[in-house]
Structure formats: structure tokens, C-alpha cells
Design a protein around this motif. Sequence first.
Motif, PDB file in Angstrom:
ATOM      1  N   ILE A  71       0.869  -1.355   0.180  1.00 21.60           N
ATOM      2  CA  ILE A  71      -0.035   0.143   0.190  1.00 21.60           C
ATOM      3  C   ILE A  71       0.751   1.314  -0.002  1.00 21.60           C
ATOM      4  O   ILE A  71       1.859   1.252   0.794  1.00 21.60           O
ATOM      5  CB  ILE A  71      -0.753   0.058   1.294  1.00 21.60           C
ATOM      6  N   GLU A  72       0.699   1.980  -1.017  1.00 24.44           N
ATOM      7  CA  GLU A  72       1.573   3.094  -1.077  1.00 24.44           C
ATOM      8  C   GLU A  72       0.929   4.274  -0.584  1.00 24.44           C
ATOM      9  O   GLU A  72      -0.273   4.652  -0.864  1.00 24.44           O
ATOM     10  CB  GLU A  72       2.177   3.351  -2.466  1.00 24.44           C
ATOM     11  N   CYS A  73       1.646   5.318   0.058  1.00 23.55           N
ATOM     12  CA  CYS A  73       1.172   6.558   0.793  1.00 23.55           C
ATOM     13  C   CYS A  73       1.686   7.535  -0.205  1.00 23.55           C
ATOM     14  O   CYS A  73       2.738   8.003  -0.071  1.00 23.55           O
ATOM     15  CB  CYS A  73       1.370   6.700   2.113  1.00 23.55           C
ATOM     16  N   ARG A  74       0.700   8.159  -1.221  1.00 25.13           N
ATOM     17  CA  ARG A  74       1.274   9.300  -2.106  1.00 25.13           C
ATOM     18  C   ARG A  74       0.853  10.495  -1.833  1.00 25.13           C
ATOM     19  O   ARG A  74      -0.183  10.770  -1.173  1.00 25.13           O
ATOM     20  CB  ARG A  74       0.614   8.747  -3.507  1.00 25.13           C
ATOM     21  N   SER A  75       1.982  11.274  -1.905  1.00 22.03           N
ATOM     22  CA  SER A  75       1.596  12.882  -1.560  1.00 22.03           C
ATOM     23  C   SER A  75       0.510  13.533  -2.392  1.00 22.03           C
ATOM     24  O   SER A  75       0.664  13.059  -3.904  1.00 22.03           O
ATOM     25  CB  SER A  75       3.221  13.650  -1.512  1.00 22.03           C
ATOM     26  N   LEU A  76      -0.304  14.327  -1.982  1.00 21.11           N
ATOM     27  CA  LEU A  76      -1.249  15.024  -2.997  1.00 21.11           C
ATOM     28  C   LEU A  76      -0.678  16.514  -2.854  1.00 21.11           C
ATOM     29  O   LEU A  76      -0.132  17.072  -2.009  1.00 21.11           O
ATOM     30  CB  LEU A  76      -2.298  15.052  -2.131  1.00 21.11           C
ATOM     31  N   PHE A  77      -0.733  17.274  -4.139  1.00 21.72           N
ATOM     32  CA  PHE A  77      -0.322  18.616  -4.426  1.00 21.72           C
ATOM     33  C   PHE A  77      -1.231  19.208  -5.290  1.00 21.72           C
ATOM     34  O   PHE A  77      -1.792  18.374  -6.099  1.00 21.72           O
ATOM     35  CB  PHE A  77       1.156  18.325  -5.034  1.00 21.72           C
ATOM     36  N   ASP A  78      -1.437  20.424  -5.151  1.00 23.13           N
ATOM     37  CA  ASP A  78      -2.102  21.156  -5.812  1.00 23.13           C
ATOM     38  C   ASP A  78      -1.480  21.956  -6.969  1.00 23.13           C
ATOM     39  O   ASP A  78      -0.290  22.425  -6.590  1.00 23.13           O
ATOM     40  CB  ASP A  78      -2.647  22.441  -5.009  1.00 23.13           C
ATOM     41  N   PRO A  79      -1.614  21.682  -8.231  1.00 24.59           N
ATOM     42  CA  PRO A  79      -0.890  22.348  -9.191  1.00 24.59           C
ATOM     43  C   PRO A  79      -0.554  23.721  -9.121  1.00 24.59           C
ATOM     44  O   PRO A  79       0.172  24.016  -9.681  1.00 24.59           O
ATOM     45  CB  PRO A  79      -1.823  21.774 -10.719  1.00 24.59           C
TER      46      PRO A  79
END
Length: 646
Positions: A323-331
Motif C-alpha cells: 500500500i503506497e502513501c502518495r503525496s497530494l499536491f495542488d498544481p
Amino acid sequence: IIENELENIQNYEGFNDCLDKFPLYKGKGTNRSDEKGDENRVYTKFKGKLRIREIPSSERSRTSESISRMSINPVLLNSQTVSEAKQKLAPTIHLNQEMLQFDLNQHPITLKCRLYIIKALLFRAWDASGKADPYIKILLNRDIIIDDVKERLYNTLEPVFGKSYEFDITIPQQSLLRIQVWDWDLANLDDRIAETSIDIENRWFSCHRATCGLQKRYDSAGYNVWRDTKTPAVILQDLCRTTNLNLPVYATDCRSVIIGDVRFDCDPECVQFIKHGKPNDLLHRKVHHESPDEYIRQNTALTALHGWAIKINPKGALVSEHIECRSLFDPKVPDVEQGKLEMWLDIFPMSRPPSSAPVDITPLKPMAYQLRVTIWNTSDVELNDENFVTGEKTSDIYVKAWVLGEKDDGQQTDIHYRSLTGEGNFNWRFIFDFNYIDIEEKIVHEKKESVFQIGNTLKKLPPRIVIRVYDADLFSADDFLGECILNLTHLPIGSKMSKKCKSDILLDSKHRALNLFVNKRIAGWWPMIAPLIVGEVRDTALLGGKVEAEFSLLTAEEAEKNPVGKGREGPQPLDEPNRPKTSFLWFTSPWKTFRYVIWRNFRWTILIGIIIFIFVLCLLIGLWSVPGELVGIVLNKIFKTNTGKK
């Protein structure tokens, strides 16, 4: 669980082992250094792989003739050249065979993707309430393929989605998968919170097999059923052929396999499962046409796949189940992380579509329970009041308890007035209904935090009950005397007698305890720890009292079949407590007040007072009547004397 993106794991090389991205800049820079970091000048990106090798003199003439006929990839023109190129590549350089066999522009590859989104963590609020109403959008390049606004969650910054999405993708046309988290708004346009992107093309062609993670154990049936469309034995055989190694050789009992001069042994747990497994489990596997030897063989091959990077090729690590914990970014603000997203992605070719259903990751539904707490008695409660008439120490005792919160489901007993010894008698039943998730050991509570809120706010609370004892006051706030907090999954066993009830029951972590969800019922005496007063130096283990209680935990179905009432009410009413006659509220019982308070403490004073009062009264009456009598006697004598003379 991987704490960041799968591409950031060093062993997987960012999945750029077969494909790299090269930015193509527009305009003209003064030098090559101007191109680095100037994202505004990036017009597009070229994806490919550049390989340079020395051509022997014997091949130069043949190669020079073929170069004029090449348009894209010279290796595609001759299958013999493909084989030679693969053999002469350095062993540390990977070459995906499928990339050399197809012209992807003429023959695109269609894949089936299964995206599993577990939960997210948002770092900032998006609504005036300090929360957000998140939902998921999935895009391929710039095209929205899934808009899951109907499954939005309300009022949370820690949404648990528990959703799986299945869709088809065509590479190279649709190579970028974008997962977006949006905030739903009732009156305004929805806000895009953040997103994360995955290059499907890189994962598909990578020699690290980032398509479907290798599970820890192979099973053909059950909750851990094998998800990949190839079995571990087939994957291992293909891997050996791709890397020009000898095919794997299995032992007679299939418990070991040899690849070249390296040996891999089967996981001992799998061998023990076959030896000592339950007959029903083994019979279930026979239905799926899997013999014990085949089960061992597949798990032996799986052991070799997991150990491939350790014993055979250090740069050929294969992706394990994860299970990967991906970072969320606002463009709009690409340098500021907006949150985390827990997920994983399985990719399958349409030529071998998955035969099993997607993994069910729907959040577990809580189970309804009813906790019945009967408060029988209290003892040794601190006497907090002093009678201004008699000087006696007393307390007007009552007990209060809650599970979800004092304002949510708080309940209290009636009041035992004028306790002179710290003893209180109640015979009072509390009933608490709640929903509980066993695997998380959490109570799930949904409620609206304001009248104008849309949807409920979901909270997960520890399974515990808070019991407090108070001294009721008529004209001021009630005095808090003691508290007992009990964890229902680790409930300390109470004492059978009040005298043996010590504070160590709560304060000693090694004290014997039980799980009320397993044992269902317990009774005994528990200590009430007195609160610390600011500026007061005293023992932290000071008791504020003891409570005799009985705990009974039932499921909602059991509670419905065997109903009881709150307090002392029916069904199954409790008897009235046997309280002393001195327990009453003084201004509602004036006669009892005189009898049990004034008369009991001042009877002789009252009797002597009455006697003195009567004596004084008689004396005053006597004094009042003596002058009249004296005057009458004098007057009688005077008048009798005058009459005689005449």
C-alpha cells in the motif's frame, strides 16, 4: 505499507529502467544551463530510452547498411539483431522484450487497471466548519473517466473511502493516470483539493514488475487469493528466460528450487499448512484443482521471486504487495504538500484479464452493541459538606457515567442525600447503545456538530466507559469527588469486597484484566480516583470512593430479545435501595429534619430548654399575679376595718 510513492523507492529506480523522460524546450537559451529548472520553457516531453554501445569491426558494415533503412528503432527490423542486442547489453541494464516487439503507434496496448483507494489525510480545512466533504475524481491525461461525487464523505479531513475502481487504459495514448481529491460544496463550485499522478506506461514496461505486487503467500482460494494473472512458477520461468538464465529446477518434493547455482527453499509456514492444515481447507483447495505438491511448488517459486534481488540480481528487485502513501499536491501550489493518499494499483493486459473479482476493501460496518451498567452501591466516598447546624460531615452522592461523551449519552443516578459514612445505595441501571468495529477496537459515533451542518461528522472513539461520583449542591456547581475510567477491551477485574478495593486496580498496568467483548459480563468493586486540586500536595493514588457495579455487554439482537429498563424501571425493574432513614432532602422533609437532625443531636438541650422555659413562664406568671393579690388583701383588710368602726 510504503510511506511514500512507489517510484521513490530506491530499489525500483523510479520505474525509469526502460523509459526516461526528456523535456523539450521552446525558444532559445543562451547556454545549456538555462534549460535546467526552467519549467516555463518546457513545450513537451519526449519519452524513450537512449542506449550507446560499441559496435565491433565485424558488424560495422552490416550496421551502416541498416542505419539508412531505420526510421525509429533499428532493433525492430531484425529479430536476430534483437537477440544479439540483448546478449551484449551490460547485465545491469534492463531491456523489456515487449518494447522491442511492438510498434506502439501502430499497435497500442490496452490494459485493465484496478485502482484501490483506501483513505486520505488532508492537511488543511476547506469549509467554514474546519472540515471538508471529499470525493474522488480519476482522469486519464486530461479526460475525466470517473467522477465519484455521489460517494462523497461529509465533514472529515481523514476520509476513509474504501473504494475500488476498474477501467481500461490504452498506451501510449493514455499513459498518465491522475487521481484527484475534490471538496464538495452545496452552493458554490466544488474545489479541487489536490492530486497525484502515476505513469502507467513506465510501470507496465518496467522490469521491476510494477503491474501487480507479489503477495507474501500464494493461495488459490480464500481471502488471500492470488491476484496476478500469472502464477509464481510462470513468472519465475519467464524471468529466467528474459535474463538468459537457466530455467528453474525444482526438487522432487517441490520444497526447493535451484536457479543456476542459487537455491531457494519454500516458506516453512506453507509446508506446515499442508502437513497440519484443517481437512476443510485442503478439501476446498482440491475443488480448485490444486494438489498439495502444486501448492508447495507455487510458494517455492514465490520465495525465489521475493529473493531475486538479494541472491541473483541486485538491480532487479520485484515489486511486492504493498500500500503506497502518495503525496497530494495542488498544481497551483506545486511545492506545498496538501495531504496523503493510501492506495495501490493493479495492471493487467487485456489478453489475460483477471479472473477473480476485485479485492473488497469496503470499510467494515460497525456492529451494534448495548452495554448495561448497574450501579449497586458506593462506599468511602469523600464527605465534602459540613452541616452548619450540627457540624456533621456529609455528602449528597450520585453517580454519572457515559460512553460516547458526557453531552451525548451521559446518564446519572438519583441522589443519595446526607450520606454520613460515604456509603451510597442506588440499584440503578444505565443503558448505553453504541456501534463498534472489532478489528479496529473503536466505537463509531456519528452526530451533527451544528444545526446548519450537512451530513454527520464521524468520530472513532476508544471503547471505554467513564464513571464519576459527585456531591450534589443546591446553590452551586456539584463537586467532583472521583473518577473511574474502564477500557472495555482491557477491563481490570474488580475486587469482590469493598475493603480489598485499592487504587492499584486502575493504576497498575499489570493488574489482571479481561475483554468484555469476549467475557460479556463482570461484577465487582472498582476504585474512584480523586481529582488533584491545584496547589494541594497529596498522593496521586488517593481514593475518592469506591463503586460496586455490574457490567453486561450484549449485541443489539440479544438486547432486543431480553429488554430491560433504565433506572429502576421495567421490564426487569430493580428493587428500591435500602437507604438509611437519615437520607432525605431537608427542605422537602421538615419533620424528618427535626427528628433525625435536630432531635437526634440536641434532644437533651431541647428538653432542658423546655423545662427552663416552663419554669420561667411559671415564674413570670407568678410575678405578674402577686401584686394583684397583695393589693386585694390590703384592700380587704382596709374595708373590713372601716365597716367594723361604723
